[in-house]
Structures are given as structure tokens and as C-alpha cells.
Write a protein that holds these residues in place. Structure first.
Motif, short mmCIF file in Angstrom:
data_model
loop_
_atom_site.label_atom_id
_atom_site.label_comp_id
_atom_site.label_asym_id
_atom_site.label_seq_id
_atom_site.Cartn_x
_atom_site.Cartn_y
_atom_site.Cartn_z
N HIS A 16 29.95 30.20 41.93
CA HIS A 16 31.06 29.22 41.27
C HIS A 16 31.81 29.75 39.90
CE1 HIS A 16 30.19 25.53 43.36
NE2 HIS A 16 28.93 25.73 43.57
N GLY A 17 31.08 30.68 39.26
CA GLY A 17 31.74 31.41 38.33
C GLY A 17 32.71 32.53 39.04
N ALA A 18 32.45 33.37 39.72
CA ALA A 18 33.26 34.02 40.68
C ALA A 18 34.43 33.28 41.22
CB ALA A 18 32.44 34.92 42.05
N ARG A 19 34.36 32.04 41.65
CA ARG A 19 35.26 31.43 42.16
C ARG A 19 36.32 31.12 41.00
NH1 ARG A 19 37.63 27.60 45.77
NH2 ARG A 19 38.32 25.58 44.92
N ARG A 20 35.90 30.51 39.99
CA ARG A 20 36.67 30.09 38.86
C ARG A 20 37.36 31.47 38.32
NH1 ARG A 20 31.96 27.38 37.23
NH2 ARG A 20 31.26 29.12 36.07
N GLN A 21 36.88 32.72 38.30
CA GLN A 21 37.48 33.81 37.98
C GLN A 21 38.72 34.16 39.03
OE1 GLN A 21 35.21 37.30 36.49
NE2 GLN A 21 33.33 35.93 36.71
N ALA A 22 38.30 33.92 40.16
CA ALA A 22 39.30 34.26 41.13
C ALA A 22 40.62 33.10 41.07
CB ALA A 22 38.85 34.06 42.60
N LEU A 23 40.33 31.83 40.83
CA LEU A 23 41.34 31.04 40.76
C LEU A 23 42.33 31.20 39.48
CD1 LEU A 23 39.45 27.75 41.74
CD2 LEU A 23 41.16 28.82 43.08
N ALA A 24 41.66 31.90 38.22
CA ALA A 24 42.20 32.30 37.11
C ALA A 24 43.21 33.27 37.35
CB ALA A 24 41.27 32.42 35.97
N LEU A 25 43.00 34.11 38.56
CA LEU A 25 43.86 35.31 38.32
C LEU A 25 45.33 35.02 38.84
CD1 LEU A 25 41.55 37.67 40.82
CD2 LEU A 25 41.89 37.92 38.26
N ASP A 26 46.26 35.95 38.55
CA ASP A 26 47.78 35.73 38.85
C ASP A 26 48.10 36.02 40.30
OD1 ASP A 26 50.49 35.22 38.61
OD2 ASP A 26 51.00 37.26 37.83
N ARG A 187 45.90 26.19 44.78
CA ARG A 187 44.47 26.97 44.68
C ARG A 187 43.20 26.50 44.97
NH1 ARG A 187 46.05 31.35 39.89
NH2 ARG A 187 48.25 31.33 40.17
N GLU A 188 43.11 24.99 44.51
CA GLU A 188 41.92 24.45 44.54
C GLU A 188 41.33 24.18 46.05
OE1 GLU A 188 39.63 23.62 42.41
OE2 GLU A 188 40.71 24.54 40.44
N THR A 189 42.34 23.83 47.12
CA THR A 189 42.18 23.59 48.01
C THR A 189 42.49 24.53 49.21
OG1 THR A 189 44.26 22.69 48.55
CG2 THR A 189 42.49 21.17 47.53
N GLY A 190 43.09 25.60 48.85
CA GLY A 190 43.51 26.74 49.75
C GLY A 190 42.18 27.80 50.37
N ARG A 191 42.76 28.63 51.25
CA ARG A 191 41.91 29.72 51.77
C ARG A 191 41.74 30.81 50.59
NH1 ARG A 191 41.38 34.35 54.85
NH2 ARG A 191 39.67 33.99 56.39
N LEU A 192 40.58 30.91 50.18
CA LEU A 192 40.54 31.99 48.82
C LEU A 192 39.26 32.77 49.38
CD1 LEU A 192 41.13 32.69 45.88
CD2 LEU A 192 39.39 31.24 45.31
N VAL A 193 39.56 34.10 49.38
CA VAL A 193 38.78 35.13 49.97
C VAL A 193 38.60 36.28 49.10
CG1 VAL A 193 38.85 34.47 52.25
CG2 VAL A 193 40.40 36.25 51.49
#
Length: 202
Positions: A16-26, A187-193
Motif C-alpha cells: 500500500h505504501g508503494a501504491r501511494r508512492q506510485a499514485l503520487a508520481l507525475d 488514478r485510483e481505479t486504473g490499471r497501475l503497474v
């Protein structure tokens, strides 16, 4: 011999920490490189000890491939379209870490066999390549992969690794593969890898 495909669940201790960091990227559209759907993060997301862990898992030392988007994240929404489909990764070894929450996950990563040639990857040695009727791997890639990349009828899906939050897949990059479709609307609901492209470290 390197393993063709490895699936590891619950890879990160703090996903969850990694996800938060990923979502915070530009995710600047101007930074996009390549024919893939979606957007690439402008910065990388460091994961401590990643190369060492992957090296132990696959039984070969690896390092980040500087010629790739290793360590970047990719965000793909339902409406996003790319200009390529089935492809290979020009590196020593590949990995994808799923960072979408399970409630949003759709599809995954698909692997294919090329119907006309019967191939599921670019052969890794000269003898196997010659047996295909091709003498130059670049000619094979152009005639098979690049020519038919978006022609769904030219491919047969052999494997699908479903998306799951904090699931890591590692695979030989010369296998014919493609990402599942994008999903979600933000961002919250998209495909994030998280993307991994390794070079051999000797």
C-alpha cells in the motif's frame, strides 16, 4: 536455464505504501515513449533490494537495464488505446508488479502463440532459430511480431496471468506477450503497474 514464467504473490512487505508512492508520481502525456496504451511515470519508483531479490529468484544476477523504462510505473485507463499489441521486450529479463487494488483489477498479462509459425517466442540460440526458417532474429521479429502485433486473429492466447494486488510476474522477455486492457477512469481505479526490465549483471 532461466525460468520462462514465475508468479509471486504478496511480493512487497508494504504494497500500500508503494501504491501511494506510485499514485503520487507525475504521469505527463508529453513524457510518453513508445506505442503502448496509457501513460508512463516521469520518475522511477525505487524499490530497495529489488535487483538482488529478483536475481535470487531466477538464479541469475541482474541489474536495471538503463536503455529501458525500468522502475517506472504505467497507468492505463479504460479509454486508453495503443498502437501496438503482442510484443517482446528487448532485455535480459522482464517483470511486472501489479499495484491496482483487487476490487479494480481486470485482465492481467497474456502470452501468445503465433498461429502461422507456431512460435511462442523468439528462439534464443542459432540452431533453434535456423529450425524456424529464419537466419536473422531481427527479420523474424519484423515478419512475425511487428507485422502482426495488432492482428488478433494471427495469435492464440496460451496463458493469462490474472492481475492481483501485489502480485509479481517475472518472465523471459522474448516470449510473445501483451498487457490486458486498461480499466477504470482515474488514478485510483486504473490499471497501475510497476515495470521491470533487467540486464544481466556479470
Amino acid at each position: 536455464m532461466l525460468p520462462s514464467l514465475i508468479v509471486i504473490d504478496d511480493f512487497l512487505s508494504d504494497p500500500h505504501g508503494a501504491r501511494r508512492q506510485a499514485l503520487a508520481l507525475d504521469y505527463d502525456p508529453a513524457f510518453k515513449k513508445g506505442n503502448y496504451p496509457g501513460l508512463l511515470s516521469t520518475d522511477t519508483l525505487p524499490i530497495r533490494g529489488l535487483e538482488e531479490s529478483v536475481g535470487r529468484i531466477i538464479g541469475a544476477p541482474v541489474k536495471a537495464d538503463p536503455q529501458t523504462s525500468h522502475g517506472h510505473c504505467r497507468l492505463t485507463l479504460k479509454a486508453d488505446k495503443g498502437r501496438s499489441g503482442v510484443h517482446i521486450d528487448p532485455c535480459f529479463y522482464s517483470g511486472i508488479l501489479y499495484l491496482s487494488l483487487d476490487a479494480h483489477c481486470r485482465g492481467g498479462t497474456d502470452f501468445f502463440r503465433h498461429r502461422r509459425t507456431g512460435l511462442d517466442s523468439v528462439p534464443s540460440d542459432a540452431a533453434a532459430l535456423a529450425a524456424t526458417g529464419y537466419t536473422d532474429p531481427n527479420v523474424l521479429i519484423e515478419d512475425v511480431v511487428n507485422k502482426d502485433t495488432t492482428q488478433a486473429g494471427k495469435w492464440e492466447r496460451t496463458t493469462r496471468v490474472p492481475m492481483r494486488f501485489n502480485r509479481l510476474i517475472l518472465f523471459k522477455p522474448w516470449q510473445f506477450h501483451n498487457a490486458g486492457p486498461g480499466f477504470g477512469h482515474d488514478r485510483e481505479t486504473g490499471r497501475l503497474v510497476y515495470l521491470m526490465f533487467f540486464a544481466a549483471a556479470h
